[in-house]
Every structure is written in C-alpha cells, then in structure tokens.
Scaffold this motif. Structure first.
Motif, PDB file in Angstrom:
ATOM      1  N   THR A 189      18.103 -27.439  20.419  1.00 31.46           N
ATOM      2  CA  THR A 189      18.084 -28.437  21.491  1.00 31.46           C
ATOM      3  C   THR A 189      19.159 -29.471  21.185  1.00 31.46           C
ATOM      4  OG1 THR A 189      16.535 -29.919  20.369  1.00 31.46           O
ATOM      5  CG2 THR A 189      15.571 -28.144  21.741  1.00 31.46           C
ATOM      6  N   PRO A 190      19.582 -30.240  22.194  1.00 33.29           N
ATOM      7  CA  PRO A 190      20.602 -31.262  21.936  1.00 33.29           C
ATOM      8  C   PRO A 190      20.168 -32.268  20.858  1.00 33.29           C
ATOM      9  CG  PRO A 190      20.422 -30.876  24.291  1.00 33.29           C
ATOM     10  CD  PRO A 190      19.323 -30.092  23.636  1.00 33.29           C
ATOM     11  N   ALA A 191      18.901 -32.649  20.861  1.00 34.44           N
ATOM     12  CA  ALA A 191      18.408 -33.606  19.862  1.00 34.44           C
ATOM     13  C   ALA A 191      18.474 -32.996  18.461  1.00 34.44           C
ATOM     14  CB  ALA A 191      16.977 -34.030  20.190  1.00 34.44           C
ATOM     15  N   GLN A 192      18.075 -31.736  18.338  1.00 36.84           N
ATOM     16  CA  GLN A 192      18.125 -31.072  17.040  1.00 36.84           C
ATOM     17  C   GLN A 192      19.568 -30.948  16.554  1.00 36.84           C
ATOM     18  OE1 GLN A 192      16.153 -27.446  18.136  1.00 36.84           O
ATOM     19  NE2 GLN A 192      14.176 -28.099  17.286  1.00 36.84           N
ATOM     20  N   ARG A 193      20.474 -30.574  17.463  1.00 40.66           N
ATOM     21  CA  ARG A 193      21.881 -30.445  17.111  1.00 40.66           C
ATOM     22  C   ARG A 193      22.442 -31.770  16.604  1.00 40.66           C
ATOM     23  NH1 ARG A 193      22.891 -26.875  21.350  1.00 40.66           N
ATOM     24  NH2 ARG A 193      23.230 -28.589  22.758  1.00 40.66           N
ATOM     25  N   GLU A 194      22.086 -32.842  17.286  1.00 40.38           N
ATOM     26  CA  GLU A 194      22.587 -34.158  16.896  1.00 40.38           C
ATOM     27  C   GLU A 194      22.082 -34.550  15.509  1.00 40.38           C
ATOM     28  OE1 GLU A 194      24.929 -37.538  17.320  1.00 40.38           O
ATOM     29  OE2 GLU A 194      24.896 -35.712  18.511  1.00 40.38           O
ATOM     30  N   VAL A 195      20.804 -34.296  15.258  1.00 39.38           N
ATOM     31  CA  VAL A 195      20.229 -34.627  13.945  1.00 39.38           C
ATOM     32  C   VAL A 195      20.918 -33.808  12.857  1.00 39.38           C
ATOM     33  CG1 VAL A 195      18.142 -34.461  12.528  1.00 39.38           C
ATOM     34  CG2 VAL A 195      18.015 -35.440  14.816  1.00 39.38           C
ATOM     35  N   ILE A 196      21.108 -32.515  13.093  1.00 40.69           N
ATOM     36  CA  ILE A 196      21.774 -31.645  12.113  1.00 40.69           C
ATOM     37  C   ILE A 196      23.202 -32.118  11.874  1.00 40.69           C
ATOM     38  CG2 ILE A 196      22.668 -29.299  11.728  1.00 40.69           C
ATOM     39  CD1 ILE A 196      19.658 -29.569  11.203  1.00 40.69           C
ATOM     40  N   LYS A 197      23.901 -32.464  12.936  1.00 37.21           N
ATOM     41  CA  LYS A 197      25.279 -32.939  12.815  1.00 37.21           C
ATOM     42  C   LYS A 197      25.342 -34.198  11.948  1.00 37.21           C
ATOM     43  CE  LYS A 197      28.462 -35.380  15.499  1.00 37.21           C
ATOM     44  NZ  LYS A 197      28.395 -36.233  16.595  1.00 37.21           N
ATOM     45  N   LEU A 198      24.463 -35.147  12.241  1.00 35.87           N
ATOM     46  CA  LEU A 198      24.469 -36.404  11.488  1.00 35.87           C
ATOM     47  C   LEU A 198      24.038 -36.198  10.042  1.00 35.87           C
ATOM     48  CD1 LEU A 198      22.981 -38.798  14.199  1.00 35.87           C
ATOM     49  CD2 LEU A 198      25.353 -38.686  13.411  1.00 35.87           C
ATOM     50  N   LYS A 199      23.069 -35.328   9.832  1.00 36.00           N
ATOM     51  CA  LYS A 199      22.543 -35.109   8.474  1.00 36.00           C
ATOM     52  C   LYS A 199      23.515 -34.327   7.609  1.00 36.00           C
ATOM     53  CE  LYS A 199      19.411 -34.776   5.188  1.00 36.00           C
ATOM     54  NZ  LYS A 199      19.607 -35.765   4.165  1.00 36.00           N
ATOM     55  N   PHE A 200      23.993 -33.180   8.095  1.00 36.36           N
ATOM     56  CA  PHE A 200      24.743 -32.281   7.235  1.00 36.36           C
ATOM     57  C   PHE A 200      26.256 -32.360   7.382  1.00 36.36           C
ATOM     58  CE2 PHE A 200      20.514 -30.440   7.606  1.00 36.36           C
ATOM     59  CZ  PHE A 200      20.184 -30.349   6.257  1.00 36.36           C
ATOM     60  N   PHE A 201      26.752 -32.786   8.530  1.00 36.60           N
ATOM     61  CA  PHE A 201      28.197 -32.852   8.714  1.00 36.60           C
ATOM     62  C   PHE A 201      28.727 -34.258   8.486  1.00 36.60           C
ATOM     63  CE2 PHE A 201      26.931 -29.099  11.097  1.00 36.60           C
ATOM     64  CZ  PHE A 201      27.813 -28.163  10.601  1.00 36.60           C
ATOM     65  N   GLU A 202      27.886 -35.266   8.715  1.00 36.90           N
ATOM     66  CA  GLU A 202      28.330 -36.640   8.490  1.00 36.90           C
ATOM     67  C   GLU A 202      27.661 -37.276   7.290  1.00 36.90           C
ATOM     68  OE1 GLU A 202      28.511 -39.003  12.047  1.00 36.90           O
ATOM     69  OE2 GLU A 202      29.205 -37.290  13.229  1.00 36.90           O
ATOM     70  N   GLY A 203      26.665 -36.587   6.708  1.00 39.48           N
ATOM     71  CA  GLY A 203      26.066 -37.025   5.456  1.00 39.48           C
ATOM     72  C   GLY A 203      25.115 -38.214   5.539  1.00 39.48           C
ATOM     73  N   LEU A 204      24.573 -38.493   6.720  1.00 36.17           N
ATOM     74  CA  LEU A 204      23.644 -39.610   6.845  1.00 36.17           C
ATOM     75  C   LEU A 204      22.256 -39.208   6.336  1.00 36.17           C
ATOM     76  CD1 LEU A 204      24.510 -40.959  10.427  1.00 36.17           C
ATOM     77  CD2 LEU A 204      25.367 -41.768   8.233  1.00 36.17           C
ATOM     78  N   ASP A 205      21.504 -40.198   5.834  1.00 39.24           N
ATOM     79  CA  ASP A 205      20.126 -39.901   5.446  1.00 39.24           C
ATOM     80  C   ASP A 205      19.225 -40.060   6.674  1.00 39.24           C
ATOM     81  OD1 ASP A 205      19.725 -42.643   5.800  1.00 39.24           O
ATOM     82  OD2 ASP A 205      19.681 -43.086   3.662  1.00 39.24           O
ATOM     83  N   TYR A 206      17.960 -39.661   6.520  1.00 40.96           N
ATOM     84  CA  TYR A 206      17.044 -39.671   7.659  1.00 40.96           C
ATOM     85  C   TYR A 206      16.857 -41.071   8.248  1.00 40.96           C
ATOM     86  CZ  TYR A 206      15.870 -34.846   6.599  1.00 40.96           C
ATOM     87  OH  TYR A 206      15.934 -33.502   6.391  1.00 40.96           O
ATOM     88  N   GLU A 207      16.831 -42.069   7.399  1.00 40.46           N
ATOM     89  CA  GLU A 207      16.650 -43.452   7.868  1.00 40.46           C
ATOM     90  C   GLU A 207      17.837 -43.888   8.740  1.00 40.46           C
ATOM     91  OE1 GLU A 207      14.359 -46.428   8.660  1.00 40.46           O
ATOM     92  OE2 GLU A 207      13.692 -44.977   7.177  1.00 40.46           O
ATOM     93  N   ALA A 208      19.056 -43.578   8.283  1.00 39.33           N
ATOM     94  CA  ALA A 208      20.253 -43.946   9.046  1.00 39.33           C
ATOM     95  C   ALA A 208      20.310 -43.181  10.369  1.00 39.33           C
ATOM     96  CB  ALA A 208      21.503 -43.661   8.215  1.00 39.33           C
ATOM     97  N   ILE A 209      19.882 -41.929  10.345  1.00 37.26           N
ATOM     98  CA  ILE A 209      19.861 -41.134  11.578  1.00 37.26           C
ATOM     99  C   ILE A 209      18.863 -41.733  12.559  1.00 37.26           C
ATOM    100  CG2 ILE A 209      19.324 -38.867  12.578  1.00 37.26           C
ATOM    101  CD1 ILE A 209      20.256 -37.657   9.877  1.00 37.26           C
TER     102      ILE A 209
END
Length: 185
Positions: A137-157
């Motif tokens: 889903t778009p929301a899942q894609r965005e979370v994955i992008k921020l977590k694994f491609f941009e290196g943000l932690d869950y709190e920052a996401i």
C-alpha cells in the motif's frame, strides 16, 4: 538513491562514448551506491573508496572517445574500480607494512565471471524488490522508504508522517512480511 535498470546502462554507455554529459551524470548517480558498497567491502576505507570511484568516472570521461562497447556496464565498472583499488593498495604498500593490507588477496580472488554473476543476481534482486514494493500500500511503501532507504527510526517516521509510533511499526511489519513472502515465491 537512484538505481537505473540494467538495460539503461548500455544506452547510457553508448551516449557517454559520444560525449553526452547528462548520460555520464545518470550513470554516475545510478551506479555510485553499488560501487561504493563494493569498494568499501574490499578496502574498508570510505574516503579512498569515494576518491577512487570519482577518479574512475573522471578517467572514463577523459577516455570516452576510445571506450569500447560494454555489455554489462556495472560489472565492468566494478572490475575497473577493483583494479584502481588494487593499484591504490600497491602504492600504499610501498610506504607501509604488508600486514596492514589483508584486502589484497580478496581483490585478486574475484574473476570477471564471478562479478558478472553477482551483478546479474543483484539486478534480479533489485527487480524483485521493485515488484514487491509495488504490491505494498502507499502507506507501507512510504514507511519502508523512510526506514530502509533514508535510515529513519520508527519515532522519526511517526513524526514525519504524523502517525502513531505503533501504526508505523505495524505498517513496517506487515510490509516486511509481504516482501518476504514475495521473495520466497
């Protein structure tokens, strides 16, 4: 991070050979991360890896008129980088102790065929990942992008997307589970 598809590499290479600066920029941007990871694995020195990648592309540009056609550009670039790093290590060894460079043997061990196979497997994995990401889903894609491609932690996401921490975690967990299922087909 932009990764250009393998088919585009040969097109970019052909354009570079006739002096297209935008093709050189696209190839550099498309292959830099992959070359950096490869080079760093070989010598574990960030600055030398970055410098040698930059020098490699500068040399390619300078010699663009005499470049031959290459069928698998990423594998070719890896071999060129490996050779540059080996030369760098040899130069460094002239002024240092041999025991400081265990990576020399690793550089010599990989053949062109090994690199070509690894590059093809990497391209297949990238394609599978792309296809898997499109299934999210778009929301899942965005979370994955921020977590694994941009290196943000869950709190920052959570702050970035204005979501609750648990919601972000659930999106990531569900997405990862789906991606694992996609890769196990």
């Amino acid at each position: 991070m932009y990764i250009c598809p393998p088919i585009m590499h040969t097109d970019l290479w052909a354009k570079i050979r006739i002096g297209d600066t935008s093709a050189m920029k696209a190839l550099y941007q498309g292959c830099y991360q992959q070359l950096y990871v490869y080079g760093f694995r070989l010598i574990a020195d960030k600055e030398k890896t970055k410098d040698n990648i930059h020098e490699l592309f500068c040399e390619l540009w300078e010699k663009r008129d005499s470049l031959q056609q290459v069928n698998h550009v990423p594998a070719y670039l890896k071999i060129c980088l490996r050779n540059k790093l080996l030369k760098q290590i040899k130069q460094d060894m002239l002024t240092a102790n041999m025991d400081d460079f265990p990576e020399v043997e690793r550089l010599k061990e990989q053949s062109y065929e090994d690199l070509l196979i690894a590059a093809q497997m990497n391209a297949a994995s990238q394609y599978k990942l792309k296809m898997g990401l499109e299934q999210l889903t778009p929301a899942q894609r965005e979370v994955i992008k921020l977590k694994f491609f941009e290196g943000l932690d869950y709190e920052a996401i959570a702050q970035t997307l204005n979501l609750k921490h648990r919601t972000v975690y659930n999106h990531a967990h569900t997405a990862i589970t789906q991606l694992r299922g996609f890769f196990n087909l």
